[in-house]
Design an enzyme around this catalytic site. Structure first.
Site, PDB file in Angstrom:
ATOM      1  CD  GLU A  89     113.900  38.009  41.791  1.00  0.00           C
ATOM      2  OE1 GLU A  89     112.772  38.106  41.314  1.00  0.00           O
ATOM      3  OE2 GLU A  89     114.875  38.642  41.356  1.00  0.00           O
ATOM      4  CG  HIS A 119     117.422  41.831  40.140  1.00  0.00           C
ATOM      5  ND1 HIS A 119     117.943  41.296  38.984  1.00  0.00           N
ATOM      6  CD2 HIS A 119     116.120  41.494  40.160  1.00  0.00           C
ATOM      7  CE1 HIS A 119     116.983  40.663  38.337  1.00  0.00           C
ATOM      8  NE2 HIS A 119     115.855  40.765  39.037  1.00  0.00           N
TER       9      HIS A 119
HETATM   10  C1  PEP Z   1     113.077  39.516  37.964  1.00  0.00           C
HETATM   11  O1  PEP Z   1     113.591  40.251  37.128  1.00  0.00           O
HETATM   12  O2  PEP Z   1     113.165  39.806  39.155  1.00  0.00           O
HETATM   13  C2  PEP Z   1     112.388  38.312  37.502  1.00  0.00           C
HETATM   14  C3  PEP Z   1     111.950  37.484  38.392  1.00  0.00           C
HETATM   15  O3  PEP Z   1     112.256  38.149  36.137  1.00  0.00           O
HETATM   16  P1  PEP Z   1     111.304  37.077  35.381  1.00  0.00           P
HETATM   17  O4  PEP Z   1     109.950  37.133  36.041  1.00  0.00           O
HETATM   18  O5  PEP Z   1     111.286  37.534  33.964  1.00  0.00           O
HETATM   19  O6  PEP Z   1     111.946  35.729  35.565  1.00  0.00           O
END
Ligand code: PEP
Length: 251
Positions: free
Chosen positions: A169, A97
């Protein structure tokens, strides 16, 4: 192949066991069994057992951990192990992450090792990849996410790769209120799918869910989910409120 969407809640360092009990009571009251979605909760390690207990009548909902240590056991004070996670009922483990990478200094070499450890324990690793804003602005997005993907897969055999989940992400979108457009997400996911095809072939690659994460909320969830090659959502902030989460899982 059309995959069943995977909708995952990353609670990060939020929700005590008491908060989790109250959340589940409210959420489950408005969430009938969803056959067309796989739902996953990633609570903190301390809150995990409470969530597993709270979901004992809802075995279709999965629970996972946000991180495990590089070794399965030993003299590593303060860490949590993949064996402990499995023993308490976790089925999935987040790996790499962006907060692990950027706040705690997790390297590609560490994600390589964790992916292998988790696959050997027969849990599902969910590998997170994503570029920073500087990397995006200098045109390095594809190179970065493909490097992170290669590292994550490098010690897995084809069968193990076929059982992973992947999450794109973008670091600049996490917790910032900025999201990738569905077009951008679709393009990066398409590139990740092609990279998977070249590693394990068309059929296995088509079965690997690729989730998008980064400021998903109830207003943008269904559009992002409709983008090509977006097979699910990994949600941080907007998963903390039971009502908001209940509407996202129906997106
Ligand atoms: C995450 O922590 O994986 C994330 C996508 O956070 P957020 O939705 O708050 O951007």
């Amino acid at each position: 192949m059309h995959l069943k969407p995977v909708i995952a809640a990353n609670w990060k360092l939020n929700h005590t066991p008491s908060d989790a009990r109250a959340f589940l009571q409210r959420f489950l009251a408005q969430a009938p069994k969803l056959h067309e979605r796989t739902l996953i909760f990633f609570p903190s390690a301390i809150t995990l057992t409470t969530v597993v207990d709270g979901l004992k009548d809802r075995p279709e909902i999965w629970v996972g951990v946000q991180n495990v240590h590089l070794e399965a056991q030993g003299a590593f004070t303060g860490e949590n192990s993949v064996l402990m996670a499995r023993d308490v009922g976790a089925r999935v483990v987040l790996v790499g992450h962006s907060e692990r990478r950027h706040v705690f200094g997790e390297t590609d070499a560490m994600t390589t090792k964790k992916m292998a450890l988790i696959a050997q324990a027969r849990l599902t690793p969910m590998l997170c990849v994503g570029e920073t804003l500087a990397e995006r602005e200098s045109g390095q997005t594809t190179e970065v996410v493909e490097r992170q993907l290669r590292a994550g897969l490098s010690e897995l055999d084809d069968a193990q790769i076929g059982s992973i989940m992947l999450a794109y992400e973008p670091v600049w979108a996490i917790g910032t209120g900025r999201t990738a457009t569905p077009e951008d997400a679709g393009e990066i996911h398409g590139g990740l799918r092609r990279a998977l095809v070249s590693r394990v072939g068309e059929k296995a690659a088509a079965g690997i869910p690729i989730l998008y994460g980064g400021s998903v909320n109830r207003g943008n969830a269904s559009q992002l989910l409709a983008a090509p090659d977006v097979d699910g959502l990994l949600v941080g902030g907007a998963s903390l409120d039971a009502d908001s989460w209940a509407s996202i899982v129906r997106a």
